[in-house]
Design a protein around this motif. Structure first.
Motif, PDB file in Angstrom:
ATOM      1  N   LEU A   1     -47.461  97.719 -54.566  1.00 38.41           N
ATOM      2  CA  LEU A   1     -48.167  98.996 -54.490  1.00 38.41           C
ATOM      3  C   LEU A   1     -47.458 100.064 -55.327  1.00 38.41           C
ATOM      4  O   LEU A   1     -48.104 100.840 -56.034  1.00 38.41           O
ATOM      5  CB  LEU A   1     -48.269  99.453 -53.032  1.00 38.41           C
ATOM      6  N   LEU A   2     -46.135 100.072 -55.288  1.00 35.39           N
ATOM      7  CA  LEU A   2     -45.376 101.033 -56.089  1.00 35.39           C
ATOM      8  C   LEU A   2     -45.548 100.766 -57.582  1.00 35.39           C
ATOM      9  O   LEU A   2     -45.667 101.703 -58.372  1.00 35.39           O
ATOM     10  CB  LEU A   2     -43.896 100.994 -55.706  1.00 35.39           C
ATOM     11  N   PHE A   3     -45.565  99.506 -57.976  1.00 31.57           N
ATOM     12  CA  PHE A   3     -45.787  99.181 -59.387  1.00 31.57           C
ATOM     13  C   PHE A   3     -47.172  99.662 -59.827  1.00 31.57           C
ATOM     14  O   PHE A   3     -47.333 100.163 -60.942  1.00 31.57           O
ATOM     15  CB  PHE A   3     -45.630  97.686 -59.652  1.00 31.57           C
ATOM     16  N   ALA A   4     -48.157  99.505 -58.955  1.00 33.97           N
ATOM     17  CA  ALA A   4     -49.502  99.989 -59.280  1.00 33.97           C
ATOM     18  C   ALA A   4     -49.495 101.513 -59.430  1.00 33.97           C
ATOM     19  O   ALA A   4     -50.146 102.054 -60.326  1.00 33.97           O
ATOM     20  CB  ALA A   4     -50.481  99.565 -58.189  1.00 33.97           C
ATOM     21  N   CYS A   5     -48.730 102.192 -58.575  1.00 40.07           N
ATOM     22  CA  CYS A   5     -48.626 103.657 -58.683  1.00 40.07           C
ATOM     23  C   CYS A   5     -47.979 104.051 -60.004  1.00 40.07           C
ATOM     24  O   CYS A   5     -48.434 104.980 -60.680  1.00 40.07           O
ATOM     25  CB  CYS A   5     -47.805 104.226 -57.523  1.00 40.07           C
ATOM     26  N   PHE A   6     -46.908 103.345 -60.364  1.00 43.78           N
ATOM     27  CA  PHE A   6     -46.209 103.683 -61.602  1.00 43.78           C
ATOM     28  C   PHE A   6     -47.011 103.290 -62.841  1.00 43.78           C
ATOM     29  O   PHE A   6     -46.735 103.781 -63.928  1.00 43.78           O
ATOM     30  CB  PHE A   6     -44.817 103.060 -61.634  1.00 43.78           C
ATOM     31  N   GLU A   7     -47.989 102.403 -62.690  1.00 48.21           N
ATOM     32  CA  GLU A   7     -48.884 102.123 -63.814  1.00 48.21           C
ATOM     33  C   GLU A   7     -49.848 103.279 -64.024  1.00 48.21           C
ATOM     34  O   GLU A   7     -50.214 103.597 -65.154  1.00 48.21           O
ATOM     35  CB  GLU A   7     -49.658 100.824 -63.569  1.00 48.21           C
ATOM     36  N   LYS A   8     -50.254 103.941 -62.915  1.00 50.36           N
ATOM     37  CA  LYS A   8     -51.134 105.101 -63.027  1.00 50.36           C
ATOM     38  C   LYS A   8     -50.418 106.267 -63.682  1.00 50.36           C
ATOM     39  O   LYS A   8     -50.935 106.886 -64.599  1.00 50.36           O
ATOM     40  CB  LYS A   8     -51.613 105.550 -61.639  1.00 50.36           C
ATOM     41  N   HIS A   9     -49.225 106.581 -63.165  1.00 49.65           N
ATOM     42  CA  HIS A   9     -48.439 107.709 -63.665  1.00 49.65           C
ATOM     43  C   HIS A   9     -46.998 107.259 -63.844  1.00 49.65           C
ATOM     44  O   HIS A   9     -46.476 106.494 -63.034  1.00 49.65           O
ATOM     45  CB  HIS A   9     -48.463 108.885 -62.684  1.00 49.65           C
ATOM     46  N   THR A  10     -46.351 107.750 -64.878  1.00 49.11           N
ATOM     47  CA  THR A  10     -44.970 107.367 -65.170  1.00 49.11           C
ATOM     48  C   THR A  10     -43.995 108.002 -64.197  1.00 49.11           C
ATOM     49  O   THR A  10     -43.028 107.365 -63.788  1.00 49.11           O
ATOM     50  CB  THR A  10     -44.602 107.786 -66.607  1.00 49.11           C
ATOM     51  N   TYR A  11     -44.225 109.241 -63.828  1.00 49.04           N
ATOM     52  CA  TYR A  11     -43.311 109.977 -62.956  1.00 49.04           C
ATOM     53  C   TYR A  11     -44.020 110.354 -61.658  1.00 49.04           C
ATOM     54  O   TYR A  11     -45.155 110.816 -61.673  1.00 49.04           O
ATOM     55  CB  TYR A  11     -42.826 111.253 -63.654  1.00 49.04           C
ATOM     56  N   TRP A  12     -43.329 110.141 -60.533  1.00 48.03           N
ATOM     57  CA  TRP A  12     -43.884 110.441 -59.227  1.00 48.03           C
ATOM     58  C   TRP A  12     -42.877 111.248 -58.421  1.00 48.03           C
ATOM     59  O   TRP A  12     -41.702 110.910 -58.367  1.00 48.03           O
ATOM     60  CB  TRP A  12     -44.182 109.161 -58.445  1.00 48.03           C
ATOM     61  N   GLY A  13     -43.353 112.274 -57.731  1.00 45.70           N
ATOM     62  CA  GLY A  13     -42.545 112.978 -56.749  1.00 45.70           C
ATOM     63  C   GLY A  13     -42.522 112.172 -55.470  1.00 45.70           C
ATOM     64  O   GLY A  13     -43.410 111.344 -55.214  1.00 45.70           O
ATOM     65  N   PHE A  14     -41.506 112.421 -54.647  1.00 47.88           N
ATOM     66  CA  PHE A  14     -41.377 111.623 -53.429  1.00 47.88           C
ATOM     67  C   PHE A  14     -42.544 111.866 -52.473  1.00 47.88           C
ATOM     68  O   PHE A  14     -43.064 110.927 -51.876  1.00 47.88           O
ATOM     69  CB  PHE A  14     -40.037 111.917 -52.738  1.00 47.88           C
TER      70      PHE A  14
ATOM     71  N   SER B   1     -38.961 107.466 -61.620  1.00 47.94           N
ATOM     72  CA  SER B   1     -39.555 106.673 -62.686  1.00 47.94           C
ATOM     73  C   SER B   1     -38.999 105.259 -62.564  1.00 47.94           C
ATOM     74  O   SER B   1     -37.917 105.056 -62.025  1.00 47.94           O
ATOM     75  CB  SER B   1     -39.243 107.269 -64.057  1.00 47.94           C
ATOM     76  N   LEU B   2     -39.736 104.288 -63.071  1.00 48.90           N
ATOM     77  CA  LEU B   2     -39.305 102.894 -62.964  1.00 48.90           C
ATOM     78  C   LEU B   2     -38.031 102.650 -63.762  1.00 48.90           C
ATOM     79  O   LEU B   2     -37.800 103.286 -64.790  1.00 48.90           O
ATOM     80  CB  LEU B   2     -40.389 101.954 -63.490  1.00 48.90           C
ATOM     81  N   LYS B   3     -37.219 101.705 -63.277  1.00 52.90           N
ATOM     82  CA  LYS B   3     -36.041 101.292 -64.036  1.00 52.90           C
ATOM     83  C   LYS B   3     -36.511 100.567 -65.290  1.00 52.90           C
ATOM     84  O   LYS B   3     -37.627 100.048 -65.354  1.00 52.90           O
ATOM     85  CB  LYS B   3     -35.162 100.373 -63.192  1.00 52.90           C
ATOM     86  N   GLN B   4     -35.638 100.506 -66.291  1.00 53.64           N
ATOM     87  CA  GLN B   4     -36.009  99.934 -67.590  1.00 53.64           C
ATOM     88  C   GLN B   4     -36.482  98.481 -67.479  1.00 53.64           C
ATOM     89  O   GLN B   4     -37.446  98.090 -68.134  1.00 53.64           O
ATOM     90  CB  GLN B   4     -34.811 100.006 -68.558  1.00 53.64           C
ATOM     91  N   GLU B   5     -35.810  97.684 -66.647  1.00 49.89           N
ATOM     92  CA  GLU B   5     -36.206  96.270 -66.570  1.00 49.89           C
ATOM     93  C   GLU B   5     -37.602  96.091 -65.997  1.00 49.89           C
ATOM     94  O   GLU B   5     -38.292  95.111 -66.275  1.00 49.89           O
ATOM     95  CB  GLU B   5     -35.194  95.445 -65.763  1.00 49.89           C
ATOM     96  N   PHE B   6     -38.074  97.047 -65.188  1.00 54.34           N
ATOM     97  CA  PHE B   6     -39.421  96.959 -64.642  1.00 54.34           C
ATOM     98  C   PHE B   6     -40.440  97.605 -65.566  1.00 54.34           C
ATOM     99  O   PHE B   6     -41.616  97.275 -65.515  1.00 54.34           O
ATOM    100  CB  PHE B   6     -39.480  97.614 -63.259  1.00 54.34           C
ATOM    101  N   LYS B   7     -40.005  98.534 -66.414  1.00 50.06           N
ATOM    102  CA  LYS B   7     -40.928  99.170 -67.363  1.00 50.06           C
ATOM    103  C   LYS B   7     -41.394  98.174 -68.409  1.00 50.06           C
ATOM    104  O   LYS B   7     -42.555  98.151 -68.795  1.00 50.06           O
ATOM    105  CB  LYS B   7     -40.249 100.338 -68.077  1.00 50.06           C
ATOM    106  N   LYS B   8     -40.472  97.333 -68.884  1.00 50.57           N
ATOM    107  CA  LYS B   8     -40.808  96.365 -69.933  1.00 50.57           C
ATOM    108  C   LYS B   8     -41.809  95.352 -69.421  1.00 50.57           C
ATOM    109  O   LYS B   8     -42.717  94.951 -70.126  1.00 50.57           O
ATOM    110  CB  LYS B   8     -39.542  95.666 -70.421  1.00 50.57           C
ATOM    111  N   ALA B   9     -41.601  94.906 -68.199  1.00 50.60           N
ATOM    112  CA  ALA B   9     -42.496  93.907 -67.621  1.00 50.60           C
ATOM    113  C   ALA B   9     -43.710  94.620 -67.041  1.00 50.60           C
ATOM    114  O   ALA B   9     -43.616  95.689 -66.483  1.00 50.60           O
ATOM    115  CB  ALA B   9     -41.772  93.148 -66.519  1.00 50.60           C
TER     116      ALA B   9
END
Length: 168
Positions: free
Chosen positions: A67-80, A115-123
């Protein structure tokens, strides 16, 4: 100075010392909260309580990561707060999972956002889900122990104490 001038100046001084704002008292029995919110333009500062049955239930770590990966696909930066609203998870649990997959930005234009860590951004997509499953497995118990990859206590004890170090 003429008498007329003195009279005008005295009136100005007296007018300055009088308070231009008048206090109006209202009937206390007719006062209610809706009148206050109507007077303030609809801005109501009272907090609405959630019903007691609306407590947040933890979902599985893997599902939350997806679910978090789906959120970070929508927007790069998220507030808590945005992530709490989107995921409907307890804050402590969400912070724990976010620590594994995201970075809290402490400086710059996106301060206090995740924001997602680099290893998760690439994938992306299935690869991110596989990485999330691997991260969840690592956190849940298949860790390398207290010493990690550095070996065990026996290796430390077997080191030769007479080893000399080169002076640099």
């Amino acid at each position: 100075y003429t008498d007329e001038y003195k009279k005008i100046m005295r009136k100005r001084v007296l007018d300055q010392h009088q308070n231009a704002r008048k206090i109006q008292t209202g009937n206390q029995s007719s006062f209610n909260r809706s009148m206050l919110s109507a007077q303030t333009g609809g801005f109501d500062t009272s907090k609405k309580k959630l019903p007691s049955d609306a407590k947040m239930a933890r979902m599985e770590r893997k599902d939350l990561m997806e679910l978090l990966f789906a959120c970070f696909e929508k927007h790069t930066y998220w507030g808590f707060k945005g992530l709490v609203e989107e995921t409907r998870q307890p804050t402590a649990y969400l912070k724990e999972v976010l620590a594994d997959i995201a970075i809290l930005n402490k400086r710059g234009p996106y301060v206090a956002t995740y924001s997602l860590k680099q290893e998760f951004k690439k994938a992306s997509g299935e690869a991110a889900a596989a990485l999330a499953a691997a991260a969840a497995a690592a956190v849940n118990g298949s860790s390398a122990g207290v010493h990690g990859d550095h070996g065990s206590d026996e290796d430390f004890d077997n080191m030769d104490e007479d080893d000399e170090f080169e002076d640099v």
